[in-house]
Design an enzyme around this catalytic site. Structure first.
Site, PDB file in Angstrom:
ATOM      1  N   GLY A 226      38.830  76.411 -55.492  1.00  0.00           N
ATOM      2  CA  GLY A 226      38.908  77.839 -55.162  1.00  0.00           C
ATOM      3  C   GLY A 226      37.608  78.698 -55.762  1.00  0.00           C
ATOM      4  O   GLY A 226      37.643  80.025 -55.242  1.00  0.00           O
ATOM      5  N   GLU A 264      38.631  70.470 -58.918  1.00  0.00           N
ATOM      6  CA  GLU A 264      38.359  69.959 -57.656  1.00  0.00           C
ATOM      7  C   GLU A 264      37.785  70.898 -56.583  1.00  0.00           C
ATOM      8  O   GLU A 264      38.554  71.633 -55.935  1.00  0.00           O
ATOM      9  CB  GLU A 264      39.855  69.302 -57.167  1.00  0.00           C
ATOM     10  CG  GLU A 264      40.786  70.434 -57.194  1.00  0.00           C
ATOM     11  CD  GLU A 264      41.995  69.732 -56.693  1.00  0.00           C
ATOM     12  OE1 GLU A 264      42.817  70.275 -55.902  1.00  0.00           O
ATOM     13  OE2 GLU A 264      42.660  68.810 -57.326  1.00  0.00           O
ATOM     14  N   CYS A 265      36.488  71.008 -56.645  1.00  0.00           N
ATOM     15  CA  CYS A 265      35.778  71.926 -56.058  1.00  0.00           C
ATOM     16  C   CYS A 265      35.199  71.253 -54.658  1.00  0.00           C
ATOM     17  O   CYS A 265      34.810  70.248 -54.550  1.00  0.00           O
ATOM     18  CB  CYS A 265      34.569  72.523 -56.850  1.00  0.00           C
ATOM     19  SG  CYS A 265      35.085  73.446 -58.255  1.00  0.00           S
ATOM     20  N   GLY A 266      35.293  71.958 -53.500  1.00  0.00           N
ATOM     21  CA  GLY A 266      34.725  71.493 -52.310  1.00  0.00           C
ATOM     22  C   GLY A 266      33.576  72.361 -51.791  1.00  0.00           C
ATOM     23  O   GLY A 266      32.333  72.111 -51.885  1.00  0.00           O
ATOM     24  N   ARG A 267      34.152  73.629 -51.333  1.00  0.00           N
ATOM     25  CA  ARG A 267      33.264  74.617 -50.952  1.00  0.00           C
ATOM     26  C   ARG A 267      31.819  74.883 -51.702  1.00  0.00           C
ATOM     27  O   ARG A 267      30.788  74.608 -51.134  1.00  0.00           O
ATOM     28  CB  ARG A 267      33.913  75.951 -50.514  1.00  0.00           C
ATOM     29  CG  ARG A 267      33.004  76.883 -49.838  1.00  0.00           C
ATOM     30  CD  ARG A 267      33.829  78.282 -49.613  1.00  0.00           C
ATOM     31  NE  ARG A 267      35.387  78.336 -49.496  1.00  0.00           N
ATOM     32  CZ  ARG A 267      35.589  78.120 -48.301  1.00  0.00           C
ATOM     33  NH1 ARG A 267      34.856  78.252 -47.098  1.00  0.00           N
ATOM     34  NH2 ARG A 267      36.998  78.058 -48.080  1.00  0.00           N
ATOM     35  N   CYS A 342      34.118  78.945 -23.166  1.00  0.00           N
ATOM     36  CA  CYS A 342      34.849  79.774 -22.325  1.00  0.00           C
ATOM     37  C   CYS A 342      35.902  80.507 -23.114  1.00  0.00           C
ATOM     38  O   CYS A 342      37.039  80.688 -22.414  1.00  0.00           O
ATOM     39  CB  CYS A 342      35.268  79.039 -21.031  1.00  0.00           C
ATOM     40  SG  CYS A 342      34.069  78.482 -20.064  1.00  0.00           S
ATOM     41  N   TYR A 371      33.380  73.084 -44.667  1.00  0.00           N
ATOM     42  CA  TYR A 371      34.173  73.772 -43.531  1.00  0.00           C
ATOM     43  C   TYR A 371      33.481  74.269 -42.517  1.00  0.00           C
ATOM     44  O   TYR A 371      33.810  75.270 -41.780  1.00  0.00           O
ATOM     45  CB  TYR A 371      34.993  74.926 -44.249  1.00  0.00           C
ATOM     46  CG  TYR A 371      36.075  74.447 -45.652  1.00  0.00           C
ATOM     47  CD1 TYR A 371      36.942  73.630 -45.161  1.00  0.00           C
ATOM     48  CD2 TYR A 371      35.638  74.544 -46.728  1.00  0.00           C
ATOM     49  CE1 TYR A 371      37.674  73.163 -46.248  1.00  0.00           C
ATOM     50  CE2 TYR A 371      36.375  74.458 -47.798  1.00  0.00           C
ATOM     51  CZ  TYR A 371      37.587  73.491 -47.545  1.00  0.00           C
ATOM     52  OH  TYR A 371      38.241  72.889 -48.696  1.00  0.00           O
TER      53      TYR A 371
END
Length: 415
Positions: A226, A264-267, A342, A371
Site C-alpha cells: 500500500g 508485501e509491496c508492489g507499486r 476508438c 500496474y
C-alpha cells in the site's frame, strides 16, 4: 533515458512504442529499501504490480520473497526460483489453486474467509499435510487518504474484524491448518508516511489483543503493502526514511512480541524503474482543445484511464521528419494526450501545459513500472504490442551519454 529513447528511435522505421525497464535503477532502489529495513522485518515483492520475468529474476536475489494472488503467479515465481518464499493471498481461491500452493511449497497462505479456512483444511487433510496460514483481517478502520481501500469499508477482502474471533476459534480446532498470525493488507497507494506508521502500530495492537485472548503463538504479522507513488507531483514521493524512523519506534514499543513483520509491496518497488514511450502520430484541435494522438494508449498503459488521472511525462524531441509537407506542432499550448483506440476514454493525460510538441516527438511516461502493461487490455482493436526493453544503465553517466569504456546494454524481448 531521453537520449536512449532518441537513439532507439533512430534505429527503427515504424513509430516508436515501448516499455523500458532500467534494471540497474531497480537494483539500486531495492537495495536502499533492504538496507534500511529493520532486522525484524521482511520485504516481499507483490508480483501483481508487474510479473515480468526479467524483473522477477532481477528481484529474486534481493527481496525476502514474493507475494502472489493466483496459481498462475505461483508458477511464474517458481519458473524463476524454485525455493524462494511465497506468500499467497487474494479472495476466491479455488481448490486447484490451494492444491497448487501446497505442491509448490507456498510459505504462508492468507485465508480470506471462514469457508476458505475450511476448504484449506479439507484439502490439506486429503494431501496428508498441514498448511501454515495467516487470517486476513478486514479492519473496521483504515488509512483515510489511501487512493484505494481494501479494509475499513465494505469490500470482498478478508474477514470482518468483528468475525475474527470466530475464525480464530475455528482455525484452532482444525487439525490441518496452523495459524501463525494475521494479514492486514488494507490499502493501495498511500503517500503519507506518518499515517502508514500509525496503521502498522494499529495492526500490532489488534494482533496482540487476539493473541492474548486466544493464546495464539504468533510468528508473523503481515501489514501488507500500500505504499504509494505520487503521479501528480513526482518530486514529492513517499518519505521512506521518515517511515523507517517511525517503524523503528513501533517495533520498540512492541518489542515483547518477537514477531516477524512482513511487507508485501508492489507499486513502490517497481514503479520508478519503468517507462512507457509512445510517438506522437497526430496533433489536432476539436471544440477549442488540442489533442496529441500517440502510437499507443490505455491498451498499453491503463492506469491513468482507470484512475481518471494524468500520468506524468516528458517530451523527447525527435528532429527527423521524412515527409514533404509541414510538420504539425504546438508551442506554449495546453494538450490532452489520447491514444489510438476508438473510445473517448483512451486518455493518458489531460490539460497539460507544454512548451513545444510536434508530430514525431516521443512522450516518455515515467513511473510506469507497476500496474502498466500488466493490467492493460492488450488486444483491444488488435494494435501491435509495444516493445519491451531492459536496460542496464550502470553503463550510462548522469547525462545519459555512454561512458567511454562501456557499452549501453539493452535486452529486447517480444511479448
Amino acid at each position: 533515458m531521453e537520449n536512449i529513447v532518441q537513439s532507439l528511435r533512430m534505429e527503427r522505421e515504424k513509430p516508436f512504442c515501448a516499455y523500458l525497464y532500467d534494471l540497474s535503477k531497480l537494483r539500486h532502489h531495492v537495495n536502499q529499501l533492504m538496507t534500511t529495513l529493520p532486522s525484524a522485518c521482511r520485504l516481499f515483492y507483490a508480483i501483481k504490480a508487474n510479473s515480468d520475468a526479467n524483473l522477477l529474476t532481477t528481484l529474486a536475489p534481493m527481496v525476502h520473497g514474493f507475494e502472489v494472488a493466483s496459481l498462475g503467479e505461483i508458477e511464474k515465481v517458481r519458473a524463476v526460483d524454485a525455493k524462494i518464499p511465497i506468500l499467497f493471498g487474494g479472495p476466491g481461491k479455488t481448490q486447484e489453486e490451494i492444491e497448487g500452493a501446497i505442491h509448490h511449497g507456498v510459505t504462508l497462505l492468507h485465508v480470506e474467509s471462514i469457508h476458505e479456512l475450511q476448504l484449506v483444511n479439507h484439502i490439506a487433510s486429503q494431501k496428508g499435510t498441514t498448511v501454515s496460514i495467516l487470517l486476513r483481517v478486514n479492519l473496521r478502520s483504515s488509512v483515510p487518504n489511501a487512493q484505494l481501500k481494501m479494509a475499513g469499508v465494505p469490500t470482498q477482502f478478508g474477514i470482518d474484524e468483528v468475525e475474527v474471533p470466530n475464525a480464530i476459534a475455528l482455525a484452532k480446532s482444525l487439525p490441518n491448518v496452523k495459524l501463525l498470525g494475521f494479514h492486514f493488507h488494507a490499502m493501495s497507494n498511500n503517500g503519507d508516511s506518518k499515517t502508514h506508521v500509525y496503521f502498522v502500530d494499529h495492526c500490532f495492537e489488534m494482533a496482540k489483543t487476539w493473541g492474548k485472548e486466544w493464546n495464539i503463538d504468533i510468528s508473523y504479522i503481515n501489514v501488507g503493502g500500500g505504499i504509494g507513488i505520487n503521479y501528480q507531483d513526482v518530486e514529492n514521493q513517499f518519505d521512506w526514511v521518515d517511515f523507517m524512523e517511525g517503524l523503528e519506534k513501533v517495533l520498540e514499543k512492541h518489542n515483547n512480541t518477537n514477531w516477524q513483520t512482513l511487507f508485501e509491496c508492489g507499486r513502490y518497488i517497481t514503479s520508478s524503474c519503468g517507462y512507457y514511450a509512445a510517438e506522437v502520430l497526430d496533433i489536432k484541435q476539436n471544440h477549442g482543445k488540442s489533442f496529441c494522438v500517440i502510437r499507443g494508449g490505455s491498451h498499453h498503459l491503463r492506469l491513468p484511464a482507470a484512475w481518471k488521472s494524468s500520468h506524468p511525462f516528458t517530451i523527447v524531441p525527435v528532429e527527423k521528419w521524412s515527409y514533404p509537407f509541414a510538420r504539425p506542432e504546438l508551442n506554449d499550448s495546453v494538450i490532452t494526450v489520447a491514444g489510438e483506440l476508438c473510445t473517448p476514454n483512451d486518455v493518458l493525460a489531460r490539460d497539460i501545459s507544454v512548451p513545444r510538441i510536434r508530430v514525431g516527438d516521443i512522450l516518455l511516461f515515467s513511473y510506469a513500472g507497476a500496474y502498466g502493461w500488466a493490467i492493460s487490455h492488450h488486444d483491444f482493436l488488435s494494435h501491435p504490442h509495444p516493445e519491451h526493453l531492459y536496460i542496464e544503465s550502470d553503463s550510462i553517466n548522469g547525462s545519459g551519454a555512454k561512458t567511454e569504456d562501456k557499452r549501453l546494454q539493452i535486452k529486447i524481448s517480444v511479448v
